[in-house]
Scaffold this motif. Structure first.
Motif: not given
Ligand code: NAP
Length: 332
Positions: A1-13, A46-56, A315-316
């Motif tokens: 089995m291969s595992k993956s970690i998805n973005l389930k929803q865009r974080p708010i704050g 990395d911190p920049y991943l936070r930006g990619r989690m939002s729609e901006a 960890a993130f």
């Protein structure tokens, strides 16, 4: 089995574990011509991943909800039908958070585990080392005897910036979020002074005291009140290297702070943002310097390594909250 970690929803704050989801897939590992099968070894958070989690809109595309998050990964080639990669090679690249995946090899670089530990290619010999080197040299333009202030100083980028500053004979002041971190800066990494911004009531005075001759270069990883406080100490022709703004990445409203213009005008100072990829043509030269200094013992690096692929989201979150010393990395 291969595992993956998805973005389930865009974080708010501030993001939480609920913003991520784990998926498992059956392994279909029949390779086509030109493909390689990769097993993930190390994951960079990395911190920049936070930006990619939002729609901006930003300099990189947002992550898609329901799809894996991706970041810098070191992987082992476990099978290959691509003549450029053989079984047993290690590669670095921007890859999805999966334990196993098939790639056509595009954008992947081989890394040599006999030259440096594999994790170093995500830090000092990877994106964060290049960011420190290129931001400081291209915008900071250090000159011997000058004073450099670094915020986020105990992190992946900041800890390298300060050490490079010392190589150039600068007076280096690091700002970080705990006494333990400040102690690491001065006793292990050669910084001249450290300031714990979490326990210092008056940052403006603390910076003036640590830099009695003023600040010539400010390497800014954080923005916000820390960076406002530095403005009061900048010298004529100071250079402010705007690398990151982690103190506002989780903001849901526009940040408030000082108007920088009067400080810039009065001091004929420069403030310039940058993205490391602006200097892609200089990567080989920068890497040569970083590797040489590392080999000569002039540079060292700190890592916080978290065990277990499933702990990547935590960890993130921990890195964003300052629980790392140096580069935060997950050992899958
Ligand atoms: N421009 C580019 O191309 C580029 C490339 C890479 C990274 N960056 C930026 O560089 C910065 C550092 O990145 P990194 O990968 O080296 O991360 P890092 O510094 O290893 O980790 C993030 C650190 O930020 C600090 N922090 C968190 N919240 C803070 C706040 N409110 N105020 C002050 N400090 C805070 C924490 O340390 P404390 O305990 O000290 O709070 C934490 O350890 C980030 O802003 C990132 O976006 C830019």
């Amino acid at each position: 089995m291969s595992k993956s970690i998805n973005l389930k929803q865009r974080p708010i704050g501030t993001p939480t574990l609920a913003d991520f989801e784990f998926k498992e897939q059956e392994n279909n590992v029949t390779l086509s011509e030109g493909e390689i099968l990769l097993e993930t070894e190390y994951i960079s958070v990395d911190p920049y991943l936070r930006g990619r989690m939002s729609e901006a809109k930003s300099y990189v595309e947002p992550f898609e909800v329901g799809k894996p998050v991706s970041s810098g990964i070191i992987a082992k080639v476990v099978d290959s039908k691509n003549e450029n990669f053989k079984k047993g090679d290690f590669v670095a690249g921007l890859l999805p958070w999966k334990t196993e995946q098939i790639s056509n090899g595009e954008g992947l670089q081989k890394v040599d585990k006999d030259k440096a530990p594999l994790s170093a290619y995500l830090g000092i010999l990877g994106m964060t080392g290049l960011t420190a080197f290129l931001g400081l040299h291209e915008i900071g333009k250090p000159k011997k005897g000058e004073t450099l202030v670094v915020s986020g100083a105990a992190g992946a980028v900041g800890s390298v910036v300060g050490q490079i500053g010392k190589i150039h004979g600068l007076n280096v002041i690091g700002i970080a979020g705990s006494d333990e971190k400040v102690n690491m800066l001065t006793s292990e990494l050669g910084f001249d002074h450290g300031i714990n911004y979490k326990t210092t009531k008056d940052m403006k005075s603390a910076i003036q005291k640590a830099a009695p001759n003023g600040v010539d270069i400010y390497f800014d990883n954080v923005s916000g009140p820390i960076s406002d406080a530095v403005l009061f100490s900048i010298n004529r022709f100071a250079r402010m290297v705007i690398c990151g703004a982690i103190s506002v990445y989780n903001n849901t409203e526009l940040p408030k702070g000082l108007s920088v213009q009067p400080f810039l005008v009065k001091n004929s100072a420069l403030m310039q943002g940058f993205i490391v990829s602006n200097y892609a043509d200089k990567f080989p030269e920068a890497m040569k310097h970083l590797a040489t200094w590392l080999g000569e013992g002039k540079l060292t690096y700190k890592e916080t390594i978290v065990e277990g692929f499933e702990n990547t989201p935590q960890a993130f979150l921990d890195m964003m909250a300052g629980k790392n010393n140096g580069k935060m990395i997950v050992k899958a």
